[in-house]
Design an enzyme around this catalytic site. Structure first.
Site, PDB file in Angstrom:
ATOM      1  N   TYR A 112     121.733  19.179 -75.547  1.00  0.00           N
ATOM      2  CA  TYR A 112     121.505  19.076 -74.032  1.00  0.00           C
ATOM      3  C   TYR A 112     121.781  17.416 -73.652  1.00  0.00           C
ATOM      4  O   TYR A 112     122.377  16.994 -72.841  1.00  0.00           O
ATOM      5  CB  TYR A 112     120.269  19.516 -73.577  1.00  0.00           C
ATOM      6  CG  TYR A 112     119.869  19.115 -72.097  1.00  0.00           C
ATOM      7  CD1 TYR A 112     120.529  20.007 -71.287  1.00  0.00           C
ATOM      8  CD2 TYR A 112     118.960  18.263 -71.739  1.00  0.00           C
ATOM      9  CE1 TYR A 112     120.116  20.023 -69.738  1.00  0.00           C
ATOM     10  CE2 TYR A 112     118.903  18.064 -70.180  1.00  0.00           C
ATOM     11  CZ  TYR A 112     119.322  19.081 -69.375  1.00  0.00           C
ATOM     12  OH  TYR A 112     119.075  19.008 -67.964  1.00  0.00           O
ATOM     13  N   SER A 123     120.950  14.184 -65.670  1.00  0.00           N
ATOM     14  CA  SER A 123     119.373  14.233 -66.256  1.00  0.00           C
ATOM     15  C   SER A 123     118.700  13.081 -66.613  1.00  0.00           C
ATOM     16  O   SER A 123     119.707  12.100 -67.099  1.00  0.00           O
ATOM     17  CB  SER A 123     119.331  15.477 -67.249  1.00  0.00           C
ATOM     18  OG  SER A 123     118.074  15.099 -67.714  1.00  0.00           O
TER      19      SER A 123
HETATM   20  P1  NAI Z   1     118.745  26.832 -62.502  1.00  0.00           P
HETATM   21  O1  NAI Z   1     118.838  27.293 -64.105  1.00  0.00           O
HETATM   22  O2  NAI Z   1     118.043  26.996 -61.497  1.00  0.00           O
HETATM   23  O3  NAI Z   1     120.397  26.288 -62.116  1.00  0.00           O
HETATM   24  C1  NAI Z   1     121.297  26.390 -62.854  1.00  0.00           C
HETATM   25  C2  NAI Z   1     122.298  27.009 -62.194  1.00  0.00           C
HETATM   26  O4  NAI Z   1     123.605  26.895 -62.845  1.00  0.00           O
HETATM   27  C3  NAI Z   1     122.056  28.634 -62.074  1.00  0.00           C
HETATM   28  O5  NAI Z   1     122.559  28.993 -60.746  1.00  0.00           O
HETATM   29  C4  NAI Z   1     122.970  29.170 -63.130  1.00  0.00           C
HETATM   30  O6  NAI Z   1     123.301  30.427 -62.754  1.00  0.00           O
HETATM   31  C5  NAI Z   1     124.077  28.197 -63.090  1.00  0.00           C
HETATM   32  N1  NAI Z   1     124.985  28.154 -64.296  1.00  0.00           N
HETATM   33  C6  NAI Z   1     124.687  28.075 -65.695  1.00  0.00           C
HETATM   34  N2  NAI Z   1     125.500  28.200 -66.292  1.00  0.00           N
HETATM   35  C7  NAI Z   1     126.711  28.482 -65.534  1.00  0.00           C
HETATM   36  C8  NAI Z   1     128.136  28.454 -65.780  1.00  0.00           C
HETATM   37  N3  NAI Z   1     128.570  28.550 -67.012  1.00  0.00           N
HETATM   38  N4  NAI Z   1     128.981  28.844 -64.724  1.00  0.00           N
HETATM   39  C9  NAI Z   1     128.437  28.685 -63.476  1.00  0.00           C
HETATM   40  N5  NAI Z   1     127.108  28.454 -63.378  1.00  0.00           N
HETATM   41  C10 NAI Z   1     126.380  28.399 -64.468  1.00  0.00           C
HETATM   42  O7  NAI Z   1     118.356  25.027 -62.987  1.00  0.00           O
HETATM   43  P2  NAI Z   1     118.419  23.767 -62.393  1.00  0.00           P
HETATM   44  O8  NAI Z   1     116.984  23.117 -62.543  1.00  0.00           O
HETATM   45  O9  NAI Z   1     118.475  23.964 -60.741  1.00  0.00           O
HETATM   46  O10 NAI Z   1     119.587  23.035 -62.898  1.00  0.00           O
HETATM   47  C11 NAI Z   1     120.586  22.424 -61.994  1.00  0.00           C
HETATM   48  C12 NAI Z   1     121.186  21.278 -62.682  1.00  0.00           C
HETATM   49  O11 NAI Z   1     120.241  20.216 -62.758  1.00  0.00           O
HETATM   50  C13 NAI Z   1     121.615  21.478 -64.372  1.00  0.00           C
HETATM   51  O12 NAI Z   1     122.769  20.620 -64.558  1.00  0.00           O
HETATM   52  C14 NAI Z   1     120.550  20.883 -65.151  1.00  0.00           C
HETATM   53  O13 NAI Z   1     120.702  20.287 -66.361  1.00  0.00           O
HETATM   54  C15 NAI Z   1     120.019  19.582 -64.066  1.00  0.00           C
HETATM   55  N6  NAI Z   1     118.581  19.153 -64.354  1.00  0.00           N
HETATM   56  C16 NAI Z   1     117.549  19.978 -63.762  1.00  0.00           C
HETATM   57  C17 NAI Z   1     116.241  19.355 -64.173  1.00  0.00           C
HETATM   58  C18 NAI Z   1     115.216  19.881 -63.916  1.00  0.00           C
HETATM   59  O14 NAI Z   1     113.960  19.571 -64.286  1.00  0.00           O
HETATM   60  N7  NAI Z   1     115.137  21.409 -63.173  1.00  0.00           N
HETATM   61  C19 NAI Z   1     116.283  18.121 -64.831  1.00  0.00           C
HETATM   62  C20 NAI Z   1     117.395  17.390 -65.069  1.00  0.00           C
HETATM   63  C21 NAI Z   1     118.551  17.784 -65.077  1.00  0.00           C
END
Ligand code: NAI
Length: 256
Positions: free
Chosen positions: A157, A144
């Protein structure tokens, strides 16, 4: 373009947002996909069909990366799924919002274990496999902008993503002799379910967009494009770095 033909790729947390977009992008470019999520229900069945439509193999591995031993099991099942594993995308991540003095141990553990411990032991399992089989490998961590810039009220975080920065840098050096590349992708504000609450709040969105030189959020597909580049042989000399994808947010300068 079939940059990933015959490659087997695991994307953790690939049932929504950025992870799902990465899985679809890899499938479009010819890869067999191992999806991962904590639950398996109708949405996941639908996602499997969507990915299958690209004409390659798909397997869903259920598991919670925040549990150290689960992340080992997820990797082992991913390796077994199609007989080998070429690329690991450590994407699963969570965030919790609280004043520093109110963060509970439970929330701290959830964030650190999902965003850092899961990556640590999942990657370790992948590396053990690559060493044993004498195979090259590629690892991409979904970090991130907050591995670099502050995010008040999200202290756990920031600690997790800051840890991910040093883990990646350390491993790049340690794993280069094994022919394993590792890099971080650092998104800014991307329109995914993790930001649902903020996107519904007009004032917060106005404040956010004012801080982004490109004046818009990014899309999961844009992040997937960068991930695909780093995972591909086009990036064969790239290891040990963080790639920001943030519309200019991280290093912007306010003109007066
Ligand atoms: P999201 O909430 O749509 O996706 C996160 C995914 O990780 C979901 O599919 C969720 O079910 C899964 N997940 C969460 N905990 C889990 C676990 N313990 N075991 C297996 N799966 C698990 O959010 P997004 O935005 O797609 O996030 C993906 C990555 O991107 C994360 O690491 C987040 O920190 C990072 N990120 C996102 C940003 C944003 O603005 N959307 C910005 C910077 C980083």
């Amino acid at each position: 373009m079939e940059r990933f033909k015959d490659k087997n790729i695991l994307v953790t947390g690939s049932t929504s947002g950025i992870g799902q977009a990465c899985a679809e992008r890899f499938a479009k470019e010819g890869a067999n996909i191992i999806l991962n999520g904590r639950h398996f229900a109708d949405d996941e069945k639908q996602l499997i069909k969507t990915i299958e439509a690209y004409g390659n193999k798909v397997k869903f591995v259920q598991g919670d990366v925040s549990k150290g031993m689960d992340s080992v099991g997820i990797l082992q099942q991913a390796i077994d799924a199609f007989g080998s594993l070429d690329i690991l995308v450590n994407n699963a991540g969570v965030e919790r919002n609280a004043n520093f003095w109110e963060v509970t141990e439970e929330d701290y553990d959830l964030v650190m274990h999902t965003n850092l411990k899961g990556v640590f032991f999942g990657t370790q399992t992948f590396v053990k496999y690559c060493r044993k089989e004498n195979r090259p490998g590629v690892v991409i961590n979904m970090s991130s902008v907050h591995e670099e810039i502050i995010f008040p009220h999200f202290s756990a975080y920031c600690a997790s993503k800051g840890g991910l920065k040093m883990l990646m840098r350390n491993l790049a050096t340690e794993l280069a002799p094994l022919n394993i590349r590792i890099n971080n992708v650092a998104p800014g504000a991307i329109a995914t379910p993790i930001n649902q609450k903020m996107m519904a709040d007009k004032d917060k969105m106005k404040g956010l967009l004012e801080n982004i030189p490109m004046k818009r959020m990014g899309t999961p597909e844009e992040v997937a494009g960068l991930v695909a580049f780093l995972a591909s042989d086009d990036a064969s000399y790239v290891t040990g770095s963080t790639y920001f994808i943030d519309g200019g947010l991280t290093y912007h300068y306010e003109e007066q």
